[in-house]
Design an enzyme around this catalytic site. Sequence first.
Site, PDB file in Angstrom:
ATOM      1  NE  ARG A 121       4.587   1.679  -0.396  1.00  0.00           N
ATOM      2  CZ  ARG A 121       5.710   1.540   0.292  1.00  0.00           C
ATOM      3  NH1 ARG A 121       6.827   2.023  -0.188  1.00  0.00           N
ATOM      4  NH2 ARG A 121       5.726   0.945   1.454  1.00  0.00           N
ATOM      5  CD  GLU A 170       7.236 -11.221 -10.975  1.00  0.00           C
ATOM      6  OE1 GLU A 170       8.310 -11.601 -11.467  1.00  0.00           O
ATOM      7  OE2 GLU A 170       7.172 -10.457 -10.004  1.00  0.00           O
ATOM      8  CG  ASN A 183       1.976  -0.006   4.019  1.00  0.00           C
ATOM      9  OD1 ASN A 183       1.637  -1.156   3.771  1.00  0.00           O
ATOM     10  ND2 ASN A 183       3.220   0.430   3.886  1.00  0.00           N
ATOM     11  N   GLY A 184      -0.117  -1.872   6.127  1.00  0.00           N
ATOM     12  CA  GLY A 184       0.271  -2.831   7.161  1.00  0.00           C
ATOM     13  C   GLY A 184      -0.896  -3.718   7.543  1.00  0.00           C
ATOM     14  CG  HIS A 239      15.541 -37.917  -7.403  1.00  0.00           C
ATOM     15  ND1 HIS A 239      15.913 -39.192  -7.055  1.00  0.00           N
ATOM     16  CD2 HIS A 239      16.674 -37.312  -7.842  1.00  0.00           C
ATOM     17  CE1 HIS A 239      17.207 -39.350  -7.261  1.00  0.00           C
ATOM     18  NE2 HIS A 239      17.689 -38.224  -7.730  1.00  0.00           N
ATOM     19  CE  LYS A 286      10.502  -3.160  -8.690  1.00  0.00           C
ATOM     20  NZ  LYS A 286      11.025  -4.355  -9.375  1.00  0.00           N
ATOM     21  CE  LYS A 330      11.237 -11.878 -12.828  1.00  0.00           C
ATOM     22  NZ  LYS A 330      12.311 -11.549 -11.930  1.00  0.00           N
ATOM     23  CB  CYS A 380      -0.937   0.094   1.180  1.00  0.00           C
ATOM     24  SG  CYS A 380      -2.037  -1.318   1.337  1.00  0.00           S
ATOM     25  CD1 TRP A 393      -0.730  -6.086  -3.665  1.00  0.00           C
ATOM     26  CD2 TRP A 393      -0.698  -6.795  -1.532  1.00  0.00           C
ATOM     27  NE1 TRP A 393      -0.447  -7.433  -3.677  1.00  0.00           N
ATOM     28  CE2 TRP A 393      -0.413  -7.892  -2.381  1.00  0.00           C
ATOM     29  CE3 TRP A 393      -0.726  -7.015  -0.162  1.00  0.00           C
ATOM     30  CZ2 TRP A 393      -0.172  -9.174  -1.905  1.00  0.00           C
ATOM     31  CZ3 TRP A 393      -0.479  -8.300   0.317  1.00  0.00           C
ATOM     32  CH2 TRP A 393      -0.204  -9.356  -0.551  1.00  0.00           C
TER      33      TRP A 393
HETATM   34  O1  M6R Z   1      12.555  -5.318  -3.187  1.00  0.00           O
HETATM   35  P1  M6R Z   1      13.016  -6.719  -2.968  1.00  0.00           P
HETATM   36  O2  M6R Z   1      14.171  -7.095  -3.841  1.00  0.00           O
HETATM   37  O3  M6R Z   1      13.292  -7.045  -1.542  1.00  0.00           O
HETATM   38  O4  M6R Z   1      11.796  -7.639  -3.427  1.00  0.00           O
HETATM   39  C1  M6R Z   1      11.802  -9.014  -3.219  1.00  0.00           C
HETATM   40  C2  M6R Z   1      10.732  -9.691  -4.046  1.00  0.00           C
HETATM   41  O5  M6R Z   1       9.472  -9.254  -3.670  1.00  0.00           O
HETATM   42  C3  M6R Z   1      10.918  -9.441  -5.553  1.00  0.00           C
HETATM   43  O6  M6R Z   1      12.186  -9.814  -5.983  1.00  0.00           O
HETATM   44  C4  M6R Z   1       9.873 -10.225  -6.364  1.00  0.00           C
HETATM   45  O7  M6R Z   1      10.097 -11.595  -6.230  1.00  0.00           O
HETATM   46  C5  M6R Z   1       9.901  -9.784  -7.825  1.00  0.00           C
HETATM   47  N1  M6R Z   1       8.605  -9.273  -8.194  1.00  0.00           N
HETATM   48  C6  M6R Z   1      10.223 -10.866  -8.784  1.00  0.00           C
HETATM   49  O8  M6R Z   1      10.292 -10.394 -10.090  1.00  0.00           O
END
Ligand code: M6R
Length: 606
Positions: free
Chosen positions: A27, A485, A98-99, A501, A601, A482, A2, A74
């Site tokens: 965010r 996501e 936020n939280g 395995h 993000k 990637k 957020c 979010w």
């Molecule tokens: O800001 P950060 O690098 O700590 O974020 C960690 C993850 O949330 C971030 O790398 C996430 O996995 C990405 N969206 C992957 O592309």
Amino acid sequence: MCGIIGISSNKPVSANIINSLKKLEYRGYDSAGIATLSDGTINEVKSKGRVDNLENNFDLKNLRGNIGIGHVRWATHGIPNSLNAHPHSSHNVSVVHNGIIENSTILKKHLINKGHDFKSQTDTEVIVHLITENLKTSELEEAITKTLKQLDGSFALGIVFRDIPDLIVGARRGSPLAVGYGPNENYLGSDSYALKSMTNKITYLDDGEFCVVKKDQVLFFNENGKKINKKILKLSSNESNYDKGDFKHFMAKEIEEQPTTIKTGIKEYVDNVNKDINIFNFPWKNEDIKSITLIGCGTAYHSCLMAKYWFEELTNLDVSIDIASEFRYRKNRFKKDSLYVFVSQSGETADTFAALDLCNKNNMKTCAIVNVIESSIARDSNFVLPIHCGPEIGVASTKAFLGQILVLYILALKLGSLRNEIEIKDYQEKIKDLKDLPGLIEKTLQHDNDIQAISSTFNEAKGSMFLGRGYSYPIALEGALKLKELSYIHAEGYPAGEMKHGPLALIEEGMPVVVLAPRDSYYKKTISNMQEVIARGAKVLLITNKSKDNVVSENIWETIEVENTNDDLLPFLLTIPLQKLAYYSALKKGYDIDKPRNLAKSVTVE
Ligand code: M6R
């Protein structure tokens, strides 16, 4: 996550709140809302979805008020709809949050018994009613202190009051919050990024603190409501980097920027004249460090895994890696002679921050590898190694991944050399090879049309697999992350040797499988594993490096050859086609590439 913004000014604020909210969408983008104060009224507008929706649904230009708060959400408690969108308001109090409030259920019951009406399914609404209740018997600062003590969990808050219309209250516990100073106005923001277009003068709140922001004055208080003084920091600002330029998406731009960002990283740390690595002011002696623990989440965790291979190769240190959300709740045996390294693009990831906090509380040696140098993780670490990538806006991490692994590789090399665990000749050879890396990335980026064509097959498939061994295994995990996501296609990353395995059972006729098999020491073994999946009907996309020798295998569906370099640096090149595969696959599906569904993000909730 957020995003929060608050502005207290001598002129109408809604346009600047909207602009800031657009910047804060990284965010969260489930819903957006604003509350301003004018003529004894709280003017509240909110919409499901993006800030654009809010703009389309309301006549924001005519939203009056020289003071206001805004939010992008979010969703945690309650589905993403306009009812659950922030701000949440009573007749007198309006709050953005936020939280997560962990005791919201108990508090809600108690407040309902006192006659408060709840409109949403959120945890946030209890804060509104608690403050409203506490203001009946206490003055502002006392009511805020009382309220914050009643809340369990984490929060950053922005609060406005109909009956005290000249101020915004901000409060922080666990989630970041900053105050900004402008001409005839002051700001509140969930981080400095939201405020950078308006000011470069910032104060960060620490945990437990709250502030009162007026247009011409800001006051800070500790958790007991006692006035405190805080420092004003000056930020460097470079707005132009935030532009998409001629690119359709930030992600496309960020992929293409990688030769430049890697060049910048190398320039910052590598002394090509003396063939040495410069890590200035490293605060610990060789003998103080016997092991290293690398911690991160998501892509940053993959960077840690990548680094484990390098640290083990280039140093004699014991290396552990950990996912921050696991580390923070496990019974850890903290080791005085261990270096704890926290990897994060944003520097605000809640789990990584909590893991750092735990290490700090146990007096461990902590080092941050971050992109955002003003971030909470950077500020709270003993030592910081920035990755110098510039802002990364696309939710999918691309250039920050290469930036993180570059700095981790450089750190491994330097520690190996300082500890005499790598031969000087090898050390200097590897530094020399680094110089060519940006050019090799540039050439690898030219694989474009071929990857576009290949991406259609992935889009038609039920699922896919990404396989690699050794240095290529973390890259396989990253490639799979990637793809899922961005394209919402099921993708599994696996060590190629593990297939027999269990996961081999997933392979069926026509299933796309990416095999990362550069010509390193694992090559022959990986090719054997590739043949095993081909024999079971998989459509294999082989990613290897250029060589005069042909690959000895039949029935490979497609092959992409990246440039040649030493084995250590091949992971940088193997990553590029995988980033593009995910990008083109999502592009063909028409998905929102920079803001994939359900994600954000900066992950500031646990
Ligand atoms: O800001 P950060 O690098 O700590 O974020 C960690 C993850 O949330 C971030 O790398 C996430 O996995 C990405 N969206 C992957 O592309």
